[in-house]
Design a protein around this motif. Sequence first.
Motif, PDB file in Angstrom:
ATOM      1  N   THR A 191      47.180  56.381  33.248  1.00 26.44           N
ATOM      2  CA  THR A 191      46.750  55.296  32.636  1.00 26.44           C
ATOM      3  C   THR A 191      45.352  55.148  33.289  1.00 26.44           C
ATOM      4  OG1 THR A 191      47.434  53.691  34.337  1.00 26.44           O
ATOM      5  CG2 THR A 191      48.625  54.225  32.297  1.00 26.44           C
ATOM      6  N   GLN A 192      45.152  56.042  34.391  1.00 26.68           N
ATOM      7  CA  GLN A 192      43.862  56.238  35.073  1.00 26.68           C
ATOM      8  C   GLN A 192      43.678  57.319  35.635  1.00 26.68           C
ATOM      9  OE1 GLN A 192      43.063  53.484  38.907  1.00 26.68           O
ATOM     10  NE2 GLN A 192      42.142  55.298  39.523  1.00 26.68           N
ATOM     11  N   PRO A 193      42.537  58.077  35.037  1.00 24.28           N
ATOM     12  CA  PRO A 193      42.251  59.459  35.776  1.00 24.28           C
ATOM     13  C   PRO A 193      41.872  59.229  37.085  1.00 24.28           C
ATOM     14  CG  PRO A 193      40.352  58.635  34.118  1.00 24.28           C
ATOM     15  CD  PRO A 193      41.330  57.772  34.068  1.00 24.28           C
ATOM     16  N   PRO A 194      41.533  60.408  37.742  1.00 22.95           N
ATOM     17  CA  PRO A 194      41.088  60.128  39.078  1.00 22.95           C
ATOM     18  C   PRO A 194      39.770  59.549  39.240  1.00 22.95           C
ATOM     19  CG  PRO A 194      41.957  62.648  38.805  1.00 22.95           C
ATOM     20  CD  PRO A 194      41.855  61.854  37.370  1.00 22.95           C
ATOM     21  N   THR A 195      39.848  58.484  40.208  1.00 22.64           N
ATOM     22  CA  THR A 195      38.634  57.608  40.281  1.00 22.64           C
ATOM     23  C   THR A 195      38.342  57.316  41.809  1.00 22.64           C
ATOM     24  OG1 THR A 195      39.211  56.566  38.369  1.00 22.64           O
ATOM     25  CG2 THR A 195      37.930  55.447  39.624  1.00 22.64           C
ATOM     26  N   VAL A 196      37.003  57.370  42.118  1.00 30.28           N
ATOM     27  CA  VAL A 196      36.831  57.450  43.737  1.00 30.28           C
ATOM     28  C   VAL A 196      36.572  55.828  43.643  1.00 30.28           C
ATOM     29  CG1 VAL A 196      35.176  57.754  45.241  1.00 30.28           C
ATOM     30  CG2 VAL A 196      35.583  59.678  43.701  1.00 30.28           C
ATOM     31  N   MET A 197      37.168  55.466  44.548  1.00 27.96           N
ATOM     32  CA  MET A 197      37.222  53.841  45.050  1.00 27.96           C
ATOM     33  C   MET A 197      36.804  53.957  46.620  1.00 27.96           C
ATOM     34  SD  MET A 197      40.359  52.523  43.022  1.00 27.96           S
ATOM     35  CE  MET A 197      40.213  52.298  41.235  1.00 27.96           C
ATOM     36  N   GLY A 198      35.506  54.235  46.920  1.00 31.48           N
ATOM     37  CA  GLY A 198      35.204  54.176  48.460  1.00 31.48           C
ATOM     38  C   GLY A 198      35.981  55.053  49.212  1.00 31.48           C
ATOM     39  N   PRO A 199      36.746  54.988  50.240  1.00 38.52           N
ATOM     40  CA  PRO A 199      37.137  55.913  50.867  1.00 38.52           C
ATOM     41  C   PRO A 199      38.374  56.755  50.341  1.00 38.52           C
ATOM     42  CG  PRO A 199      38.119  53.695  51.857  1.00 38.52           C
ATOM     43  CD  PRO A 199      37.101  53.531  50.486  1.00 38.52           C
ATOM     44  N   VAL A 200      38.793  56.309  49.271  1.00 36.66           N
ATOM     45  CA  VAL A 200      40.167  57.005  48.420  1.00 36.66           C
ATOM     46  C   VAL A 200      39.635  57.351  47.127  1.00 36.66           C
ATOM     47  CG1 VAL A 200      41.672  55.646  49.928  1.00 36.66           C
ATOM     48  CG2 VAL A 200      41.172  54.890  47.679  1.00 36.66           C
ATOM     49  N   THR A 201      40.510  58.446  46.741  1.00 39.24           N
ATOM     50  CA  THR A 201      40.313  58.624  45.173  1.00 39.24           C
ATOM     51  C   THR A 201      41.688  58.324  44.820  1.00 39.24           C
ATOM     52  OG1 THR A 201      38.552  60.380  45.430  1.00 39.24           O
ATOM     53  CG2 THR A 201      40.123  60.466  43.417  1.00 39.24           C
ATOM     54  N   THR A 202      41.920  57.743  43.519  1.00 40.84           N
ATOM     55  CA  THR A 202      43.189  57.289  43.022  1.00 40.84           C
ATOM     56  C   THR A 202      43.435  57.611  41.567  1.00 40.84           C
ATOM     57  OG1 THR A 202      42.562  55.197  42.283  1.00 40.84           O
ATOM     58  CG2 THR A 202      43.317  55.393  44.665  1.00 40.84           C
ATOM     59  N   ALA A 203      44.599  58.047  41.250  1.00 46.88           N
ATOM     60  CA  ALA A 203      45.035  58.179  39.843  1.00 46.88           C
ATOM     61  C   ALA A 203      46.240  57.448  39.504  1.00 46.88           C
ATOM     62  CB  ALA A 203      44.984  59.660  39.374  1.00 46.88           C
ATOM     63  N   VAL A 204      46.651  56.849  38.266  1.00 42.77           N
ATOM     64  CA  VAL A 204      47.806  56.246  38.168  1.00 42.77           C
ATOM     65  C   VAL A 204      48.472  56.852  36.735  1.00 42.77           C
ATOM     66  CG1 VAL A 204      48.579  54.003  37.380  1.00 42.77           C
ATOM     67  CG2 VAL A 204      46.512  54.004  38.785  1.00 42.77           C
ATOM     68  N   LEU A 205      49.856  57.189  37.103  1.00 43.22           N
ATOM     69  CA  LEU A 205      50.463  57.663  36.166  1.00 43.22           C
ATOM     70  C   LEU A 205      51.776  56.938  35.611  1.00 43.22           C
ATOM     71  CD1 LEU A 205      53.445  58.997  37.319  1.00 43.22           C
ATOM     72  CD2 LEU A 205      51.829  60.369  38.654  1.00 43.22           C
ATOM     73  N   ASP A 206      52.048  56.970  34.532  1.00 46.08           N
ATOM     74  CA  ASP A 206      53.488  56.467  33.969  1.00 46.08           C
ATOM     75  C   ASP A 206      54.614  57.397  34.187  1.00 46.08           C
ATOM     76  OD1 ASP A 206      55.566  55.583  31.878  1.00 46.08           O
ATOM     77  OD2 ASP A 206      54.282  55.134  30.418  1.00 46.08           O
ATOM     78  N   ASP A 207      55.656  56.830  34.984  1.00 48.56           N
ATOM     79  CA  ASP A 207      56.925  57.649  35.315  1.00 48.56           C
ATOM     80  C   ASP A 207      57.869  57.816  34.282  1.00 48.56           C
ATOM     81  OD1 ASP A 207      58.122  55.460  35.455  1.00 48.56           O
ATOM     82  OD2 ASP A 207      59.007  55.294  37.495  1.00 48.56           O
ATOM     83  N   THR A 208      57.562  57.310  33.012  1.00 45.97           N
ATOM     84  CA  THR A 208      58.538  57.433  31.966  1.00 45.97           C
ATOM     85  C   THR A 208      59.699  56.401  32.231  1.00 45.97           C
ATOM     86  OG1 THR A 208      60.096  59.332  32.702  1.00 45.97           O
ATOM     87  CG2 THR A 208      57.685  59.740  31.549  1.00 45.97           C
ATOM     88  N   CYS A 209      59.949  55.787  33.372  1.00 49.96           N
ATOM     89  CA  CYS A 209      60.954  54.879  33.591  1.00 49.96           C
ATOM     90  C   CYS A 209      60.725  53.532  33.692  1.00 49.96           C
ATOM     91  CB  CYS A 209      61.727  55.557  34.838  1.00 49.96           C
ATOM     92  SG  CYS A 209      62.199  57.386  35.102  1.00 49.96           S
ATOM     93  N   GLY A 210      59.564  53.180  33.178  1.00 55.00           N
ATOM     94  CA  GLY A 210      58.947  51.767  33.388  1.00 55.00           C
ATOM     95  C   GLY A 210      58.177  51.275  34.191  1.00 55.00           C
TER      96      GLY A 210
END
Length: 129
Positions: A101-120
Amino acid sequence: MIVNVCSVWVDDQAKALRFYTEVLGFVKKTDVPLGNGHSWLTVVSPERPDGVELLLEPDEHPASKQFKTAIVADGIPFTQFAVTDVRAEYERLTGLGVEFTQPPTVMGPVTTAVLDDTCGNLIQLMQMN
């Protein structure tokens, strides 16, 4: 005091076990039948087999389902996993069909990405920059 188990509510333990082991790469640590069709089912990082266990907990309680629905609707990850390289994990996991739901995104001191685990759940991957 140390953290030894954290939970993630899942809609199907067998499906969750497949996703968390075969896709994300965790390994099963504990599987104790509880007699109600569910198990005390945990996975761990292969890099830290004696580290914190992730309990794949059935979301049977009505409050857990309402909570999951609400935070997913708002795009909020339920928990976060640290990775060495978010972009590499994103590429590996998208290649396996994982939806983000979110590709790799730089957010200051971190890079994050958000995935759907298929389990809710939405799960955030995080890399320190």
